[in-house]
Design a protein around this motif. Sequence first.
Motif, PDB file in Angstrom:
ATOM      1  N   ALA A   1       0.709  -1.559   0.277  1.00 14.23           N
ATOM      2  CA  ALA A   1       0.043   0.092   0.152  1.00 14.23           C
ATOM      3  C   ALA A   1       0.929   1.005   0.028  1.00 14.23           C
ATOM      4  CB  ALA A   1      -1.055   0.120   0.720  1.00 14.23           C
ATOM      5  N   GLY A   2       1.855   1.153   0.548  1.00 13.16           N
ATOM      6  CA  GLY A   2       3.025   2.283   0.557  1.00 13.16           C
ATOM      7  C   GLY A   2       3.065   2.651  -0.155  1.00 13.16           C
ATOM      8  N   ARG A   3       3.902   1.496  -1.269  1.00 15.21           N
ATOM      9  CA  ARG A   3       4.923   1.351  -2.193  1.00 15.21           C
ATOM     10  C   ARG A   3       3.964   2.044  -3.116  1.00 15.21           C
ATOM     11  NH1 ARG A   3       6.156  -3.875  -3.894  1.00 15.21           N
ATOM     12  NH2 ARG A   3       4.504  -3.565  -4.674  1.00 15.21           N
TER      13      ARG A   3
ATOM     14  N   ALA B   1       0.937  10.599   1.724  1.00 18.99           N
ATOM     15  CA  ALA B   1       1.058   9.272   2.848  1.00 18.99           C
ATOM     16  C   ALA B   1       0.984   9.473   3.697  1.00 18.99           C
ATOM     17  CB  ALA B   1       2.862   9.334   1.304  1.00 18.99           C
ATOM     18  N   ARG B   2       0.243   9.983   4.558  1.00 21.45           N
ATOM     19  CA  ARG B   2       0.557   9.784   6.114  1.00 21.45           C
ATOM     20  C   ARG B   2       0.786   8.777   6.654  1.00 21.45           C
ATOM     21  NH1 ARG B   2      -4.489  13.888   6.782  1.00 21.45           N
ATOM     22  NH2 ARG B   2      -5.353  12.410   5.048  1.00 21.45           N
TER      23      ARG B   2
ATOM     24  N   ALA C   1      -5.214   2.338   2.777  1.00 19.17           N
ATOM     25  CA  ALA C   1      -5.120   1.860   1.571  1.00 19.17           C
ATOM     26  C   ALA C   1      -5.023  -0.048   2.436  1.00 19.17           C
ATOM     27  CB  ALA C   1      -4.052   2.191   0.876  1.00 19.17           C
ATOM     28  N   ALA C   2      -4.169  -0.155   3.452  1.00 21.29           N
ATOM     29  CA  ALA C   2      -3.416  -1.552   3.663  1.00 21.29           C
ATOM     30  C   ALA C   2      -5.280  -1.997   4.088  1.00 21.29           C
ATOM     31  CB  ALA C   2      -2.706  -0.999   4.491  1.00 21.29           C
ATOM     32  N   GLY C   3      -5.281  -1.558   5.036  1.00 22.57           N
ATOM     33  CA  GLY C   3      -6.752  -1.962   5.851  1.00 22.57           C
ATOM     34  C   GLY C   3      -6.430  -1.768   6.735  1.00 22.57           C
ATOM     35  N   LEU C   4      -5.419  -1.639   7.231  1.00 17.15           N
ATOM     36  CA  LEU C   4      -4.890  -1.939   9.024  1.00 17.15           C
ATOM     37  C   LEU C   4      -5.234  -0.758   9.634  1.00 17.15           C
ATOM     38  CD1 LEU C   4      -2.265  -4.045   7.878  1.00 17.15           C
ATOM     39  CD2 LEU C   4      -3.977  -4.937   8.874  1.00 17.15           C
TER      40      LEU C   4
END
Length: 213
Positions: A41-43, A52-53, A60-63
């Motif tokens: 997700a970060g990439r 990209a906070r 985006a990662a669902g976490l």
Amino acid sequence: MTIENSADASSLSPRATQAVRRSLTPRQEAASRDVDRLIRAGRELLTQGAPARVADIVTAAGLSNDAFYRYFRSKSDFVDAVVEEGSQRLLNYLRRKMDAAGSPEGALRAGVAAVLSQAVDPSIGAATRNVVAAGGGRPHAPKVREDLEFALAEVLAGPIRELGSTDPERDSRATSILLLASMEHLLWRDTTSFDADAEVEHILGYVRRALSV
């Protein structure tokens, strides 16, 4: 016979050690999945230049934020992990290109071209600049860069040895540093009218002359 209490894990019997490992395996697998989701997700966010906070990354990662900070000390630590993962993908790409070459010189040329493509290929270069910008414009952690230098040198050592180097370890390390520095220099230049093939041949010629001294 008495049984002594001990906090020393090395005193556990083999079966007891296996029991501990079995209890840890599910947690390790879950942690691996979480970290993979965060990195992916970060990439995606970083390479696109999107906000990209930490909140954006975990969404985006669902976490959760708690999950993020369970694995990473800070956003800078996370960006370094994304860069490191990118370095591994670059090395895999490099190996494929070099393995497909039919000669040591062809392999070295393919390696030089693959590294420089990270700057001169418009989409790849833009993605790399966005990742650096996400880190506050700072270069990635020295240890991450040093690991990449050594790993790249290991990949280059084979063809450099076959091309006649009398000290392939040091020569491949010097070539690795030269290539990464050249790539980083080109990354911030306007390469729209840049002759990438000419630059590859120039660096290749430079290395070949150095090896023949």
